[in-house]
Design a protein around this motif. Sequence first.
Motif, PDB file in Angstrom:
ATOM      1  N   LEU A   1       0.704  -1.227  -0.018  1.00 23.02           N
ATOM      2  CA  LEU A   1       0.110  -0.071   0.062  1.00 23.02           C
ATOM      3  C   LEU A   1       0.879   1.319  -0.021  1.00 23.02           C
ATOM      4  CD1 LEU A   1      -2.401  -1.253   2.880  1.00 23.02           C
ATOM      5  CD2 LEU A   1      -2.927  -1.126   0.229  1.00 23.02           C
ATOM      6  N   ALA A   2       2.201   1.287   0.010  1.00 21.60           N
ATOM      7  CA  ALA A   2       3.128   2.127   0.071  1.00 21.60           C
ATOM      8  C   ALA A   2       3.069   3.222  -1.069  1.00 21.60           C
ATOM      9  CB  ALA A   2       4.564   1.884   0.347  1.00 21.60           C
TER      10      ALA A   2
ATOM     11  N   GLU B   1       9.419   5.426   0.891  1.00 23.31           N
ATOM     12  CA  GLU B   1       8.963   3.948   0.742  1.00 23.31           C
ATOM     13  C   GLU B   1       9.851   3.744  -0.832  1.00 23.31           C
ATOM     14  OE1 GLU B   1       6.677   5.830   1.952  1.00 23.31           O
ATOM     15  OE2 GLU B   1       7.135   5.019   4.065  1.00 23.31           O
TER      16      GLU B   1
ATOM     17  N   LYS C   1      13.476   4.056  -0.371  1.00 24.03           N
ATOM     18  CA  LYS C   1      13.983   2.866   0.070  1.00 24.03           C
ATOM     19  C   LYS C   1      14.042   1.540  -0.676  1.00 24.03           C
ATOM     20  CE  LYS C   1      12.960   3.472   4.968  1.00 24.03           C
ATOM     21  NZ  LYS C   1      12.395   2.977   6.217  1.00 24.03           N
TER      22      LYS C   1
ATOM     23  N   MET D   1       8.253   4.213   6.160  1.00 23.95           N
ATOM     24  CA  MET D   1       7.855   2.749   6.390  1.00 23.95           C
ATOM     25  C   MET D   1       6.510   2.518   5.603  1.00 23.95           C
ATOM     26  SD  MET D   1       6.858   0.776   9.804  1.00 23.95           S
ATOM     27  CE  MET D   1       8.439   1.436  10.500  1.00 23.95           C
ATOM     28  N   PRO D   2       6.517   1.537   4.848  1.00 26.11           N
ATOM     29  CA  PRO D   2       5.316   1.133   3.869  1.00 26.11           C
ATOM     30  C   PRO D   2       4.175   0.927   4.816  1.00 26.11           C
ATOM     31  CG  PRO D   2       6.979   0.012   3.110  1.00 26.11           C
ATOM     32  CD  PRO D   2       7.412   0.471   4.515  1.00 26.11           C
ATOM     33  N   TRP D   3       2.930   1.517   4.419  1.00 26.39           N
ATOM     34  CA  TRP D   3       1.529   0.915   4.980  1.00 26.39           C
ATOM     35  C   TRP D   3       1.413  -0.408   5.304  1.00 26.39           C
ATOM     36  CZ3 TRP D   3      -1.115   3.767   7.714  1.00 26.39           C
ATOM     37  CH2 TRP D   3      -1.057   5.461   7.435  1.00 26.39           C
ATOM     38  N   SER D   4       1.821  -1.225   4.014  1.00 27.64           N
ATOM     39  CA  SER D   4       1.648  -2.705   4.313  1.00 27.64           C
ATOM     40  C   SER D   4       2.555  -2.974   5.639  1.00 27.64           C
ATOM     41  CB  SER D   4       2.567  -3.566   3.163  1.00 27.64           C
ATOM     42  OG  SER D   4       3.527  -3.268   3.025  1.00 27.64           O
ATOM     43  N   GLU D   5       3.906  -2.474   5.834  1.00 30.32           N
ATOM     44  CA  GLU D   5       4.447  -2.886   7.066  1.00 30.32           C
ATOM     45  C   GLU D   5       3.751  -2.292   8.360  1.00 30.32           C
ATOM     46  OE1 GLU D   5       8.728  -1.942   7.505  1.00 30.32           O
ATOM     47  OE2 GLU D   5       8.647  -2.265   5.319  1.00 30.32           O
TER      48      GLU D   5
ATOM     49  N   ARG E   1       3.691  -8.414  15.742  1.00 30.81           N
ATOM     50  CA  ARG E   1       4.108  -8.056  17.065  1.00 30.81           C
ATOM     51  C   ARG E   1       3.252  -8.545  18.200  1.00 30.81           C
ATOM     52  NH1 ARG E   1       6.911  -5.097  20.511  1.00 30.81           N
ATOM     53  NH2 ARG E   1       5.928  -4.265  22.303  1.00 30.81           N
TER      54      ARG E   1
ATOM     55  N   GLU F   1      12.760   2.913  31.697  1.00 31.54           N
ATOM     56  CA  GLU F   1      12.542   2.694  30.258  1.00 31.54           C
ATOM     57  C   GLU F   1      12.532   4.028  29.494  1.00 31.54           C
ATOM     58  OE1 GLU F   1       8.422   1.374  29.685  1.00 31.54           O
ATOM     59  OE2 GLU F   1       8.736   1.541  27.612  1.00 31.54           O
ATOM     60  N   TYR F   2      12.484   4.883  30.239  1.00 32.21           N
ATOM     61  CA  TYR F   2      12.591   6.158  29.266  1.00 32.21           C
ATOM     62  C   TYR F   2      13.060   7.274  30.419  1.00 32.21           C
ATOM     63  CZ  TYR F   2      11.118   9.080  25.509  1.00 32.21           C
ATOM     64  OH  TYR F   2      11.128   9.814  24.411  1.00 32.21           O
TER      65      TYR F   2
ATOM     66  N   GLU G   1       9.584  -2.879  17.925  1.00 29.27           N
ATOM     67  CA  GLU G   1       8.996  -1.696  18.680  1.00 29.27           C
ATOM     68  C   GLU G   1       9.754  -0.320  18.198  1.00 29.27           C
ATOM     69  OE1 GLU G   1       9.290  -1.213  22.851  1.00 29.27           O
ATOM     70  OE2 GLU G   1       6.866  -1.332  22.991  1.00 29.27           O
TER      71      GLU G   1
END
Lengths: 514, 331
Positions: free
Chosen positions: A268-269, A295, A298, B1-5, B13, B209-210, B328
């Motif tokens: 979908l990117a 993307e 990339k 980052m692609p939407w699919s990811e 996760r 943690e932070y 994450e």
Amino acid sequence: MTAPALHLQGISKRFGVTRALDEVDLRVERGSIHGLVGENGAGKSTLIKVLAGIHRADSGTLAIDGQVLRGFGPRQIEALGVHFIHQERLLPGSFTVGEALFFCHELRYGPFLRRRAQDREAARLLREYFALEFPPGALVSELDSAQRQILQITRALLAKPKILVFDEPSVSLVKREVDQLLAIIRGLRDQGLTIVYISHYLQEIESLCDRVTVLRNGRTVAVVDPRSTSTAQVARLMVNRDVGEMYPKTVVTPGEVVLQLKGLGAGLAYRDINLSLRRGEVVGLTGLVGSGAKELLKSLFGLVQPERGSVHLHGQVTRFKSPRDAVRKGIALVPEERRIHGVAPLLSVLENLTLAGLSRFTRACLLNAADEARESDRLIAELGIKTAGHDTAVRHLSGGNQQKVALGKWLGRDCTVYLLDEPSVGIDIGAKVEIYRLISRLARQGAAVLVLSSDLPELIGISDRILVMHRGALAAEFDAGQVDSDRLLACATGAHEGTAPGLCPVRETQHALV
Amino acid sequence: MPWSEILAQPLARRLGLLVLRRGSSGAFLLILAVLAVTAPNFLSPGNIANVFAQSAILGILAFGLTCVVIGGGSNVVAGGLDLSLAANLGLCAAVYSSLNNAGFDTVQAIGLTLLCGLAVGALNGFTVVVLRLPPLLATLASMNLIAGLELVLTQNSVLPTDSALLDTLAMGEWLQVPALAWMLLAVALLLGLLIQHSPYGLRLYAVGEYPEAARAAGLRVGLYVFSSYLIAGLCAGVAAFCSAAYFSGSTTGSGDMLLSVVAIAFLGVVFSRRLVANIPGTLLATLLLGFLINGFQLLNIASFWVNGVQGVLILLVVAMSSALRKEEGGL
């Protein structure tokens, strides 16, 4: 006339030899949204750190509600009702919404936490302020960036602030989330809060702010009303530089096509990307976060595999299986996070410069130190890298000079295609110009350069053509000589689709702040 | 980052988390079931009470380590770690035995022993917070220092000793449960309340943690990290009494427990929804390891297998949690 909610007068701050702030004035009226704009390095963040009590100003005064403060720290500032929403979302990921919201002001039962009461109270507050429901029991790490931002705002509201300072709050938000954020900020203003909004997205400033202070090189250059001043005028105030002299561009007649993408798509990117890159050409690529531009680049780096379509290099179908593969095929990559991917900070300038082409300095598997030294000294001189010598660790160089090293290491390799990802982010103006000069030289030598950048004036200045992506597709192509930032931005934001800002579920709530 | 990811990632996760969490509880139950079927007398109340008692020393040390991991962050290399815990126990046990044999009265001996544990914790806290050494190296150094002190004190021999306190701990029973088991549960309860249910605990988690978030909220991060090392030192002191009761004095070679302690504390992470170090999880991990050792004994399997199993568990847990953390980080 009532005293302003916040009044900084004649603030100066020096770091070593650089004057970060020079007699800066900032006057924010009660119950208004005041924008603060300026380029990177104009002094915005220094000013905010002075206001936050993190830096102490060398001279100047700070007054809140007419009351002048002397020698204040972060705690006093907070106690006076000035709260900050930082761009990094300062909330621990493994906390629940309730825990994060009441962190350090926990609801207790004797010495113990009242977890359930906190969660209940958090849900109530979010509903009341923003008419939002978060998934029950959600952890901060499971929220999206906008939700975390809202959580931070709610957290600040708990302290009953008088002034809220937003420091670049929209950097990592997508368009819809930005609209929601802006609507929330307007809602807060209507409840009587005073807002200081820092951003370099002028469109946000224009639609949100009542007054805007423009900073340039550590000075207040203007205070304008965005309703009567156009974005372009504000931008000119910010830069005040003849665009031509900043962007040294030589005209090159493009040669044959080097890299061609046909119907490239990935998930979908992005989809249906047709693009050709010629020798001697600098092509700009831009798009908002989530537009797919990143993307696409990339994919060309070999980091993301396209699923559809084909890539042609010198007329031959090819695939970049990994960055290593792409480099072997003659592509030079300069990634955005140069500290992470572009240079090895602990190695010396020499080692970094020769890293990409070690084979050239190798005789019988051993490195020829003299050759290496000669070549790196040549590059240092040629690129004007400011360093004590080629043995200095790159870590000690400024951001701009690090970037020159990242670019320089490809120069000796005779690459045909250069892919640059945000080449000028976080470096000062002078270094930027040298980077631009370098890019133009690469093109003159016959390389094809693709630059991804969100700095629109920069793109217009350095490229021949500019491609704009919107929601995964190539929305338009512009001739860089005949376009301005506004049109590019309108195209990138999809403004021509008629999306109206402010579609957000904020109620006109009359509830008093807790 | 692609939407699919972006779309796929939370699912992957979530799946990973599910496997890790359910898988670990499932593995625990499976191990118990297998041992219950194969090992004779495994489920008899006497044996279970025995496992609790035998786990007390390791468990209390692991609680200390858990606090340090919470306060320092769970990054194995750069985060909180106290390798000196086992050596600290050895020193405290030697100190107590010496004091007791030298005729100090009970209160003085106990007080000075706990003070010794606290002092070692303060030393660790000092090197980590003030000198800013990585905890891994800082506590490795103090581990050697303390082990050396113990040798000086004991001349590398066993210091037998006997006191009413040790007798009670070794022999005492209440409701047919041995005193050492009660010690384990009492420390678990106290630290559980402190870490999981008090504002201090919550803030300690934030600090680990932070740290920037904690600092922005006005906390003094160094103080919290320092306090976590103090808790660990105190735990080593308390565990020293259990050890002295168990062996009727101080023994050599307490440093061998280190691997088990680290294994337990990191294993405890998988027994929580948020995949963070926590006291109940550490208690479960302690018991898991206790049952494992006990079952191996009942089945006449050589005890070095336990070491192998521990090593594999550490690898598995650390690999899986760092893999999840990487995802994450990419979000």
